[in-house]
Scaffold this active site. Structure first.
Site, PDB file in Angstrom:
ATOM      1  N   GLU A   1      26.595 -29.927  -5.115  1.00  0.00           N
ATOM      2  CA  GLU A   1      27.116 -29.098  -6.227  1.00  0.00           C
ATOM      3  C   GLU A   1      28.440 -28.743  -6.160  1.00  0.00           C
ATOM      4  O   GLU A   1      29.050 -28.624  -7.223  1.00  0.00           O
ATOM      5  CB  GLU A   1      25.952 -28.021  -5.958  1.00  0.00           C
ATOM      6  CG  GLU A   1      26.364 -26.733  -7.169  1.00  0.00           C
ATOM      7  CD  GLU A   1      25.455 -25.825  -6.790  1.00  0.00           C
ATOM      8  OE1 GLU A   1      24.069 -25.903  -6.498  1.00  0.00           O
ATOM      9  OE2 GLU A   1      25.767 -24.471  -6.608  1.00  0.00           O
TER      10      GLU A   1
ATOM     11  N   LYS B   1      18.718 -28.531   1.251  1.00  0.00           N
ATOM     12  CA  LYS B   1      18.985 -27.614   0.322  1.00  0.00           C
ATOM     13  C   LYS B   1      20.476 -27.348   0.402  1.00  0.00           C
ATOM     14  O   LYS B   1      21.307 -27.524  -0.426  1.00  0.00           O
ATOM     15  CB  LYS B   1      18.282 -26.222   0.294  1.00  0.00           C
ATOM     16  CG  LYS B   1      18.949 -25.009  -0.448  1.00  0.00           C
ATOM     17  CD  LYS B   1      19.060 -25.184  -2.032  1.00  0.00           C
ATOM     18  CE  LYS B   1      19.228 -24.071  -2.773  1.00  0.00           C
ATOM     19  NZ  LYS B   1      19.967 -23.167  -2.319  1.00  0.00           N
TER      20      LYS B   1
ATOM     21  N   HIS C   1      22.243 -30.463  -0.989  1.00  0.00           N
ATOM     22  CA  HIS C   1      22.164 -30.110  -2.540  1.00  0.00           C
ATOM     23  C   HIS C   1      23.370 -29.170  -2.913  1.00  0.00           C
ATOM     24  O   HIS C   1      23.946 -29.495  -3.653  1.00  0.00           O
ATOM     25  CB  HIS C   1      20.846 -29.309  -2.784  1.00  0.00           C
ATOM     26  CG  HIS C   1      20.758 -28.704  -4.174  1.00  0.00           C
ATOM     27  ND1 HIS C   1      21.547 -27.439  -4.379  1.00  0.00           N
ATOM     28  CD2 HIS C   1      20.518 -28.929  -5.190  1.00  0.00           C
ATOM     29  CE1 HIS C   1      21.359 -27.143  -5.572  1.00  0.00           C
ATOM     30  NE2 HIS C   1      20.835 -28.145  -6.285  1.00  0.00           N
ATOM     31  N   ASN C   2      23.421 -28.145  -2.076  1.00  0.00           N
ATOM     32  CA  ASN C   2      24.524 -27.118  -2.382  1.00  0.00           C
ATOM     33  C   ASN C   2      26.063 -27.832  -2.079  1.00  0.00           C
ATOM     34  O   ASN C   2      26.936 -27.724  -2.957  1.00  0.00           O
ATOM     35  CB  ASN C   2      24.505 -25.896  -1.647  1.00  0.00           C
ATOM     36  CG  ASN C   2      23.323 -24.799  -2.149  1.00  0.00           C
ATOM     37  OD1 ASN C   2      22.337 -25.704  -2.696  1.00  0.00           O
ATOM     38  ND2 ASN C   2      23.388 -23.553  -1.615  1.00  0.00           N
TER      39      ASN C   2
ATOM     40  N   SER D   1      16.131 -23.668  -5.412  1.00  0.00           N
ATOM     41  CA  SER D   1      17.410 -23.840  -6.308  1.00  0.00           C
ATOM     42  C   SER D   1      17.120 -23.659  -7.557  1.00  0.00           C
ATOM     43  O   SER D   1      16.019 -23.904  -8.248  1.00  0.00           O
ATOM     44  CB  SER D   1      17.876 -24.950  -6.063  1.00  0.00           C
ATOM     45  OG  SER D   1      19.146 -25.379  -6.796  1.00  0.00           O
TER      46      SER D   1
HETATM   47  P1  NBP Z   1      19.736 -10.721  -1.694  1.00  0.00           P
HETATM   48  O1  NBP Z   1      20.532 -11.952  -1.133  1.00  0.00           O
HETATM   49  O2  NBP Z   1      20.578  -9.756  -2.724  1.00  0.00           O
HETATM   50  O3  NBP Z   1      18.792  -9.855  -0.756  1.00  0.00           O
HETATM   51  C1  NBP Z   1      18.272  -8.650  -1.263  1.00  0.00           C
HETATM   52  C2  NBP Z   1      17.040  -8.503  -0.324  1.00  0.00           C
HETATM   53  O4  NBP Z   1      17.129  -8.665   0.931  1.00  0.00           O
HETATM   54  C3  NBP Z   1      16.425  -7.100  -0.667  1.00  0.00           C
HETATM   55  O5  NBP Z   1      15.219  -7.390  -0.694  1.00  0.00           O
HETATM   56  C4  NBP Z   1      17.051  -6.402   0.449  1.00  0.00           C
HETATM   57  O6  NBP Z   1      16.053  -5.249   0.889  1.00  0.00           O
HETATM   58  C5  NBP Z   1      16.721  -7.346   1.572  1.00  0.00           C
HETATM   59  N1  NBP Z   1      17.547  -7.159   2.875  1.00  0.00           N
HETATM   60  C6  NBP Z   1      18.978  -7.015   3.004  1.00  0.00           C
HETATM   61 BR1  NBP Z   1      19.967  -7.249   1.754  1.00  0.00          BR
HETATM   62  N2  NBP Z   1      19.174  -6.754   4.484  1.00  0.00           N
HETATM   63  C7  NBP Z   1      17.869  -6.657   5.001  1.00  0.00           C
HETATM   64  C8  NBP Z   1      17.691  -6.262   6.196  1.00  0.00           C
HETATM   65  N3  NBP Z   1      18.744  -5.986   7.115  1.00  0.00           N
HETATM   66  N4  NBP Z   1      16.359  -6.187   6.454  1.00  0.00           N
HETATM   67  C9  NBP Z   1      15.387  -6.403   5.724  1.00  0.00           C
HETATM   68  N5  NBP Z   1      15.715  -6.667   4.318  1.00  0.00           N
HETATM   69  C10 NBP Z   1      16.949  -7.033   3.847  1.00  0.00           C
HETATM   70  O7  NBP Z   1      18.639 -11.346  -2.794  1.00  0.00           O
HETATM   71  P2  NBP Z   1      18.480 -12.410  -3.762  1.00  0.00           P
HETATM   72  O8  NBP Z   1      19.790 -12.855  -4.491  1.00  0.00           O
HETATM   73  O9  NBP Z   1      17.220 -12.538  -4.491  1.00  0.00           O
HETATM   74  O10 NBP Z   1      18.319 -13.668  -2.584  1.00  0.00           O
HETATM   75  C11 NBP Z   1      17.231 -13.974  -1.460  1.00  0.00           C
HETATM   76  C12 NBP Z   1      17.760 -15.110  -0.853  1.00  0.00           C
HETATM   77  O11 NBP Z   1      17.378 -16.163  -1.677  1.00  0.00           O
HETATM   78  C13 NBP Z   1      18.877 -15.085  -0.019  1.00  0.00           C
HETATM   79  O12 NBP Z   1      18.633 -15.562   0.957  1.00  0.00           O
HETATM   80  C14 NBP Z   1      19.486 -15.749  -1.077  1.00  0.00           C
HETATM   81  O13 NBP Z   1      20.698 -16.435  -0.353  1.00  0.00           O
HETATM   82  C15 NBP Z   1      18.745 -17.026  -1.476  1.00  0.00           C
HETATM   83  N6  NBP Z   1      18.840 -17.455  -2.970  1.00  0.00           N
HETATM   84  C16 NBP Z   1      19.628 -16.815  -3.980  1.00  0.00           C
HETATM   85  C17 NBP Z   1      19.644 -17.285  -5.156  1.00  0.00           C
HETATM   86  C18 NBP Z   1      20.572 -16.512  -6.263  1.00  0.00           C
HETATM   87  O14 NBP Z   1      20.632 -17.040  -7.194  1.00  0.00           O
HETATM   88  N7  NBP Z   1      20.463 -15.352  -6.200  1.00  0.00           N
HETATM   89  C19 NBP Z   1      19.363 -18.674  -5.396  1.00  0.00           C
HETATM   90  C20 NBP Z   1      18.769 -19.322  -4.400  1.00  0.00           C
HETATM   91  C21 NBP Z   1      18.536 -18.612  -3.134  1.00  0.00           C
HETATM   92  P3  NBP Z   1      16.721  -3.871   0.216  1.00  0.00           P
HETATM   93  O15 NBP Z   1      16.116  -3.605  -1.291  1.00  0.00           O
HETATM   94  O16 NBP Z   1      15.797  -2.762   1.031  1.00  0.00           O
HETATM   95  O17 NBP Z   1      17.985  -3.739   0.334  1.00  0.00           O
END
Ligand code: NBP
Length: 489
Positions: A197, A190, A193-194, A130
């Site tokens: 939130e 987690k 937590h959400n 988080s």
């Molecule tokens: P995203 O949730 O936007 O995911 C992007 C990544 O997932 C890229 O590497 C993409 O690869 C890959 N991906 C996807 Br989309 N579909 C795929 C598939 N079918 N097979 C393999 N790879 C795939 O990224 P993020 O926002 O960095 O979040 C990552 C994780 O962390 C998520 O589970 C998210 O819920 C969680 N999270 C996010 C936050 C936040 O603030 N963003 C906070 C806490 C947790 P590609 O580049 O090849 O499309």
């Protein structure tokens, strides 16, 4: 650069890239991999240039670049993408290697994956991360669960990159990262937590609505109120950013917040928390109401139409504004205490259901820094669970009991004023209703049981007989004496 990397990370989106840079800054060498290789090249040539970060062009190269036991962290879209990567990794991994999923995974998936990977001799960690983009880079809150044997092998990496807070003496830095429990426990915590939130945010929104609509305060005046609240027990990240939001002006000098459409989305974790509470029979009313508040906000067109045909009371307030604002502060504080008490009840029920030994004080500590619900208040929860690890309800501990008791007069006035003026305050009011239900020795459920027995022969227990003895009455003289064993309403 070391000949073998300490950890591999899959998924070069906002979270993955920043976690890699955070790990590298703490002295770890990291291998980066992504489904689309172009992102690896861009990262290695860009933000990772000159750092102890190597790129991999295949899953095989990724695994071969790692020191043993290998650690591969997935930061990809939750769901099928995680299962797909697990299947791609398995053929290249050896016994004792570790796969870590840091995405927003629903905890039953982590329960299933832990069992699956352990059956193959591998170790699995499902971890909540988080703090968003900034947290990932500078120090997130990290809640790990899964195969416990993996914890000592990854502890140094994750505690090094996590947020830190001062201990109870105010001097030593303590990591906001700990082992939560077996299987999906990390993702469960987690999720809660959400949910919390969602509740905290909705409470702040309800306070804003009352200040704006009932008291007629403008954005600058509301900003000052939140700035003051942030110096009290409500000191928290969410109050802090709210104060900044009210200070933010659009290009025309008007407060931007007033120009934002009032429809909120919900990505799923709040809903999961509510559904899990219903599944486990836990009265998690405040979080559930915060999810429903977003649902009703999303029905903008219906609300606009209804506002033209259904009338409510005229807004009328002739009290002391400063006194009302202090009552409101106490109402938000008391409702927040109820929300955390409910969230902890949910974790306790889940621990029984899934046979987890959750570290309740440690959870409060993990939430004290790095994450969205970080606040001074969590230190009090840690103290409460340190004093009594088997505590049944936070409302029964001296600090929280005294705080809610001393806040309740103001809380009731606020809820009364909102109801009289027709202002929707689902969380402030449902928390008060929960509080009143919780402190009531005899509720009207006796009548409910009579109704159930009347129409469904459901049976009831009696106040003048020991618990566990069930009775059925032929209420009308027409039915038989047979009670139902399956009909459950
Ligand atoms: P995203 O949730 O936007 O995911 C992007 C990544 O997932 C890229 O590497 C993409 O690869 C890959 N991906 C996807 Br989309 N579909 C795929 C598939 N079918 N097979 C393999 N790879 C795939 O990224 P993020 O926002 O960095 O979040 C990552 C994780 O962390 C998520 O589970 C998210 O819920 C969680 N999270 C996010 C936050 C936040 O603030 N963003 C906070 C806490 C947790 P590609 O580049 O090849 O499309």
């Amino acid at each position: 650069m070391k000949s073998k990397s300490d950890i591999g990370l899959v998924g070069l989106a906002v979270m993955g890239e920043n976690l890699i840079l955070n790990m590298e800054s703490k002295g770890f060498t990291v291998t980066a991999y992504n489904r689309s290789y172009s992102k690896v090249e861009k990262f290695i040539e860009g933000r990772a240039k000159g750092k102890n970060i190597r790129g991999a062009d295949s899953v095989k190269t990724l695994v071969e670049s790692l020191a043993t036991p290998r650690k591969v962290m997935l930061m990809v879209k939750a769901g099928q993408a995680v299962d797909d990567f697990i299947e791609q990794l398995i053929p290249f991994l050896d016994q004792g290697d570790i796969i870590i999923d840091g995405g927003n995974t629903h905890f039953p998936d982590s329960n299933r994956r832990t069992e699956y990977l352990e059956s193959k001799g591998l170790l699995y960690i499902g971890t909540g991360v988080s703090g968003g983009e900034e947290g990932a880079l500078k120090g997130p809150s990290i809640m790990l669960g899964g195969s416990k044997k993996a914890w000592p092998l990854v502890k140094d990496i994750f505690q090094s990159i996590s947020a830190k807070v001062a201990d109870e003496n105010g001097n030593e830095v303590v990591p906001c990262c700990d082992w939560v429990g077996d299987a999906g426990a990390g993702h469960f915590v987690k999720m809660v937590h959400n949910g919390i939130e969602y509740g905290d945010m909705q409470l702040i929104c309800e306070a804003y609505q009352l200040m704006k609509v009932v008291l007629g305060l403008n954005a600058d005046e509301i900003q000052k109120v939140f700035a003051h609240w942030n110096t009290t027990e409500l000191d928290s990240y969410l109050i802090d950013i709210t104060k900044d939001i009210f200070a933010f002006k659009d290009e025309d000098g008007e407060p931007l917040v007033e120009k934002i459409l009032d429809t909120a989305g919900q990505k799923g974790t709040g809903k999961w928390t509510g559904v899990t509470a219903l599944d486990l029979g836990v009265p998690l009313t405040l979080i559930a109401d915060s999810v429903f508040a977003r649902c009703i906000s999303a029905k903008k067109e219906q609300r606009v139409a209804a506002s033209k045909v259904i009338s409510g009371p005229e807004i009328h307030f002739d009290g002391d504004k400063a006194e009302f604002i202090e009552n409101l502060r106490q109402a938000v504080l008391a409702a927040k205490i109820v929300s955390y008490a409910q969230g902890y009840m949910l974790m306790q029920e889940a621990a029984k259901e899934f046979n987890w030994e959750l570290n309740y004080g440690g959870i409060a500590l993990m939430w004290r820094g790095g994450c969205i619900i970080r606040s001074a208040f969590l230190g009090k929860i840690k103290e409460a669970y340190d004093a009594d690890p088997k505590l049944e309800n936070l409302l029964l501990t001296p600090y929280f009991k005294d705080t809610v008791e001393s806040s309740q007069a103001g809380w009731r006035k606020v809820v009364g004023t909102a109801v009289t003026n027709g202002i929707a305050i689902p969380c402030l009011s449902s928390a008060l209703t929960y509080f009143d239900g919780f402190r009531t020795a005899r509720l009207p459920a006796n009548l409910l049981q009579a109704q159930r027995d009347y129409f469904g022969a459901h049976t009831y227990e009696r106040t003048d007989k020991p618990r566990g003895e069930f009775f059925h009455t032929n209420w009308t003289g027409r039915g038989g004496d047979t009670s139902s064993t399956t009909y459950d309403v």
